[in-house]
Scaffold this motif. Structure first.
Motif, PDB file in Angstrom:
ATOM      1  N   GLN A  71       1.633   6.031  17.247  1.00 38.22           N
ATOM      2  CA  GLN A  71       2.778   5.124  17.255  1.00 38.22           C
ATOM      3  C   GLN A  71       2.493   3.895  16.387  1.00 38.22           C
ATOM      4  O   GLN A  71       1.345   3.494  16.175  1.00 38.22           O
ATOM      5  N   ARG A  72       3.574   3.318  15.897  1.00 35.77           N
ATOM      6  CA  ARG A  72       3.485   2.031  15.201  1.00 35.77           C
ATOM      7  C   ARG A  72       4.367   1.050  15.956  1.00 35.77           C
ATOM      8  O   ARG A  72       5.462   1.383  16.384  1.00 35.77           O
ATOM      9  N   TYR A  73       3.876  -0.177  16.087  1.00 36.99           N
ATOM     10  CA  TYR A  73       4.561  -1.173  16.898  1.00 36.99           C
ATOM     11  C   TYR A  73       4.903  -2.395  16.053  1.00 36.99           C
ATOM     12  O   TYR A  73       4.200  -2.745  15.087  1.00 36.99           O
ATOM     13  N   HIS A  74       5.976  -3.043  16.453  1.00 34.47           N
ATOM     14  CA  HIS A  74       6.375  -4.284  15.801  1.00 34.47           C
ATOM     15  C   HIS A  74       6.971  -5.215  16.847  1.00 34.47           C
ATOM     16  O   HIS A  74       7.404  -4.777  17.924  1.00 34.47           O
ATOM     17  N   PRO A  91       5.011  -6.669  12.076  1.00 35.50           N
ATOM     18  CA  PRO A  91       4.245  -5.489  12.515  1.00 35.50           C
ATOM     19  C   PRO A  91       2.982  -5.895  13.264  1.00 35.50           C
ATOM     20  O   PRO A  91       2.341  -6.900  12.940  1.00 35.50           O
ATOM     21  N   ASP A  94       8.299  -0.039  19.954  1.00 36.58           N
ATOM     22  CA  ASP A  94       7.627   1.051  19.248  1.00 36.58           C
ATOM     23  C   ASP A  94       8.474   1.492  18.063  1.00 36.58           C
ATOM     24  O   ASP A  94       9.494   0.858  17.734  1.00 36.58           O
ATOM     25  N   ALA A  95       8.087   2.584  17.416  1.00 38.30           N
ATOM     26  CA  ALA A  95       8.799   3.025  16.219  1.00 38.30           C
ATOM     27  C   ALA A  95      10.219   3.462  16.528  1.00 38.30           C
ATOM     28  O   ALA A  95      11.082   3.484  15.626  1.00 38.30           O
ATOM     29  N   GLN A  96      10.510   3.810  17.788  1.00 40.43           N
ATOM     30  CA  GLN A  96      11.865   4.204  18.195  1.00 40.43           C
ATOM     31  C   GLN A  96      12.646   3.023  18.768  1.00 40.43           C
ATOM     32  O   GLN A  96      13.675   3.217  19.423  1.00 40.43           O
TER      33      GLN A  96
END
Length: 793
Positions: free
Chosen positions: A211-214, A227, A184-186
């Motif tokens: 949330q943004r995921y990569h 991403p 996740d972004a963290q």
């Protein structure tokens, strides 16, 4: 959807090849099929098929134009000895298929190996070639891999369990094994994944709104951060599981208000399933079980739409191959010796065991040169032709159907999305008029523009053909300055012609360009590997040995007799020309080979008369050149001589820009010399004769502003595969027979009403394992594929 197919009538093309790999100097044999994209019935819409062999840089190495009869044809491409060994792209398409784009042409990668073996060759030239190949391979392999992630149904929806598929490929589109994590972004891990087949696989996780995921991956040892698609706070997921006899479809919804939705299941525009229901606000789940027997074989497109018909989610699945036809190939013996007759029994039956009468093509090739995972007509029509982009080893999914194979095929469909049509385009309104029409014959397309590039609308384009027939045509350009001449069906001859363009006011300072053909899809072709599997390497070496033997045998096909000194007395024969109806000695003759300016493309035919023939006056400049033969009084009052082109009367305007480089002789007849033409020749005769039978003659394409002189090849001649018979007395029986790479090829095998046929041929001197393969398409649109083995020892 059905309207899309009804109005656009898309087509599919397929080529069955005699084998999978080739060496320089060999012949590539193929059988062609063109069918309707929806029903797969042999198509009769188009009558011309274009076949091209493309190099890695997009250059057309070889081109064939095939005449289609009932959607079928066959041909061959000879790979010249000067061809650079590499990976090439073979593609086939009709003019009508260009409306859908090159993504839906038939396309196949072909490895072409050197004519001479590289094993043990330590010459400086070969060492340099190996070094260049190694550098190319190193450079291409150093390019960053491509990794993409795809949400099942089209979107990642917060609050729901989502399936995400992924695909990792190298520079050439080949799969790379990959594993990694989703963060996740963290940078907190939320999922792990590992590819299961050719760089493809899938995993599940529940994304959180906002949330943004990569993903962190390292395909081929190259660390990448990729991403994932953005997360939607509300929406739908469409999950499909393919069972043994049914599709298990699950629809989930998060957020929004109550609404009516419809689930459609269709194959190539044929709707086989439709259901309606209402989903309440908040979190809702709907599951249904749909028998696969409801669908025809091929890609099933499940689409969830709202009450207004707007798509909400989409998912591809695959219907089983039960309706496929079965082809059995049975040799009459378990094994054979050299130069022995082989009888192969061919039988075609449907799933119920009923016989089928249909056409097939049959190949018998070195087993090491045949890739079992290569594309077949079934794989093409049911899978690859409806997916855009390169599909690696498509035959694998049809070769041995198992649950694991079905899982790998599902991963392919999750990542290689549907591209036959786009929903937004369909919902926007009527389909746009097609840019390319149906080709019923070979034609010439082009455009006329001003030097500034502005199209010339309403301009005149004249078509002057000199052989094989003399034809003079004229047409007008459309608002985009485009023009089309069609009906160029002069058998298999090359057509020599000149095009001239002018505006509606007679202006000729224009640019005339021909249609460059369809673009080449982006992407690189892989280089030949420095290390190959043992079976393929052995097959390539056997093919190289066969090619070397065939070159040597070319000098031994006749018995040479050494003679002592011989004196030959003869008179030089004067060649006759059927185009000329008068004695050659009665005319003043200008031979263009005597004038350098005639061969460099800088002069026209009429310009060559200026100052070269006494009594002939040439005034003006192109296109307004006036020719008068002085001392002749015309009974008709006209001083214009009679103009002939290869014996056919034409106007002076037709010769306005005719290039002297295309002319062999210009002949002038005066007074009594022209009496044979009666009153038509009372003002003299100017006879122009074009060149004939000069294989080295290749005029430049553009001769003057607004003029093109070119040669257009006709339909490719249908070559016959040479298969000697050893049951009859022939001079060839005492010569070696090195056939091994392709032992036999027959594109015209037809089963009878009982679904049977027998094919007979002879083995050669080569021993080993051969692979038999037969393919075809029935009148009902069902693909048929069969294979077998042949042992010679």
């Amino acid at each position: 959807m059905q309207g899309f197919y009804r109005l656009s009538r898309p087509e599919k093309a397929y080529l069955h090849l005699d084998k999978s790999v080739y060496t320089v100097g060999e012949t590539m044999w193929f059988s062609a099929s063109v069918v309707a994209a929806d029903t797969h019935r042999p198509d009769t819409l188009s009558r011309v098929l274009h076949v091209e062999l493309l190099a890695g840089n997009g250059r057309v190495v070889s081109r064939r134009e095939l005449r289609l009869d009932g959607g079928r044809s066959h041909g061959a491409i000879t790979l010249p000895d000067t061809l650079a060994p590499d990976t090439y792209q073979l593609r086939a398409y009709t003019g009508w298929m260009r409306n859908a784009g090159p993504e839906f042409f038939f396309s196949r990668r072909i490895q072409i190996w050197p004519a001479a073996s590289l094993v043990g060759d330590s010459s400086p030239a070969q060492l340099r070639a190996n070094a260049v190949a190694a550098r190319r391979l190193s450079t291409t392999l150093s390019r960053a891999p491509d990794v993409q992630f795809f949400a099942e149904g089209g979107s990642l929806v917060a609050g729901l369990t989502n399936v995400v598929a992924f695909k990792a490929t190298d520079y050439a589109g080949n799969g790379l094994d990959v594993q990694g994590q989703v963060l996740d972004a963290q940078d907190k891990p939320v999922a792990t994944f590992r590819s299961s087949h050719l760089g493809m696989g899938s995993f599940s996780f529940a994304p959180v709104a906002g949330q943004r995921y990569h993903a962190v991956v390292a395909p081929g040892g190259v660390a990448l951060q990729v991403p994932l698609p953005a997360v939607q706070q509300e929406g739908y997921t469409l999950h499909v599981v393919t069972l043994a006899s049914a599709f298990l479809v699950t629809i989930q919804r998060h957020g929004g208000s109550s609404s009516t939705v419809s689930l459609l299941g269709q194959v190539r525009g044929q709707v086989a399933y439709m259901a309606h229901g209402e989903l309440t606000a908040g979190h809702e789940t709907y599951t249904t079980r749909i028998p696969t027997s409801q669908f025809p074989a091929g890609i099933v497109q499940f689409t969830l739409v709202d009450a207004q018909g707007q798509p909400l989610a989409e998912r591809l699945a695959f219907a089983a191959l039960n309706p496929n036809l079965r082809v059995t190939l049975t040799p009459d013996r378990a094994s054979y010796g050299p130069r022995q007759p082989v009888r192969v029994h061919v039988a075609v039956a449907d799933a119920a065991g009923q016989p089928v009468a249909m056409p097939l093509s049959l190949a018998v090739a070195d087993a090491g040169a045949v890739d079992a995972s290569a594309e077949t007509i079934a794989a093409n029509l049911l899978l690859t032709s409806d997916l855009a982009g390169y599909i690696e080893n498509p035959g694998y999914y049809f070769q041995n159907p198992t649950p694991e194979t079905a899982q790998h095929l599902d991963a392919l469909l999750l990542t290689q999305g549907w591209r036959r049509f786009v929903w937004k385009q369909l919902l926007a309104g009527p389909l746009a008029a097609p840019e390319f029409g149906v080709e019923r014959a070979i034609g010439i397309r082009g455009q006329v523009t001003q030097p500034s590039g502005k199209p010339v609308a309403g301009g005149t384009v004249t078509y002057l053909q000199t052989r094989p027939e003399k034809i003079y045509l004229s047409t007008r350009t459309n608002p985009e300055g485009r023009f089309l001449f069609t009906g160029l069906d002069q058998c298999n001859d090359t057509t020599r012609l000149t095009l001239q363009a002018r505006t509606d006011r007679g202006k000729r300072n224009l640019l005339l360009s021909l249609d460059p053909g369809p673009p080449v899809p982006a992407g690189r072709l892989p280089v030949l590997p420095l290390q190959t599997p043992a079976a393929l390497a052995d097959a390539v070496q056997r093919s190289q040995a066969q090619h070397a033997a065939e070159i040597k045998l070319q000098f031994d096909t006749t018995h040479n007799v050494m003679l002592s000194n011989v004196q030959v007395n003869a008179r030089r024969a004067v060649p006759t020309d059927s185009r000329r109806i008068y004695p050659l000695g009665s005319a003043t003759v200008l031979r263009m080979d005597d004038y350098p300016t005639a061969r460099n493309g800088s002069s026209t035919a009429l310009q060559m008369l200026q100052g070269r023939v006494p009594g002939v006056s040439v005034t003006g400049v192109d296109p307004n050149i006036h020719v008068q033969i002085r001392g002749i009084n015309s009974l008709s009052g006209s001083s214009e001589p009679l103009y002939l082109l290869d014996g056919v009367p034409i106007t002076a305007d037709a010769l306005a820009y005719f290039p002297a480089a295309d002319v062999e002789t210009i002949e002038i007849l005066k007074g009594g010399q022209a009496a044979i033409f009666g009153s038509r020749g009372s003002a003299g005769v100017i006879a122009v004769y074009t060149r004939r039978g000069s294989p080295n003659y290749s005029p430049s394409v553009e001769k003057a502003p607004g003029v093109l002189a070119l040669r257009v090849p006709g339909y490719a001649c249908a070559r016959e595969f040479y298969a000697p018979r050893y049951d009859v007395a022939t001079a060839r029986r005492n010569l070696p027979d090195p056939r091994r790479s392709t032992l036999y090829w027959n594109p015209r095998v037809s089963t009878n009403a009982a679904g049977q046929a027998d094919v007979t041929f002879f083995t050669a001197d080569a021993v080993g394992q051969f692979r038999l393969s037969a393919e075809g398409i029935s009148a009902a649109g069902q693909p048929a594929v069969g294979s077998g083995n042949l042992l010679v020892r």
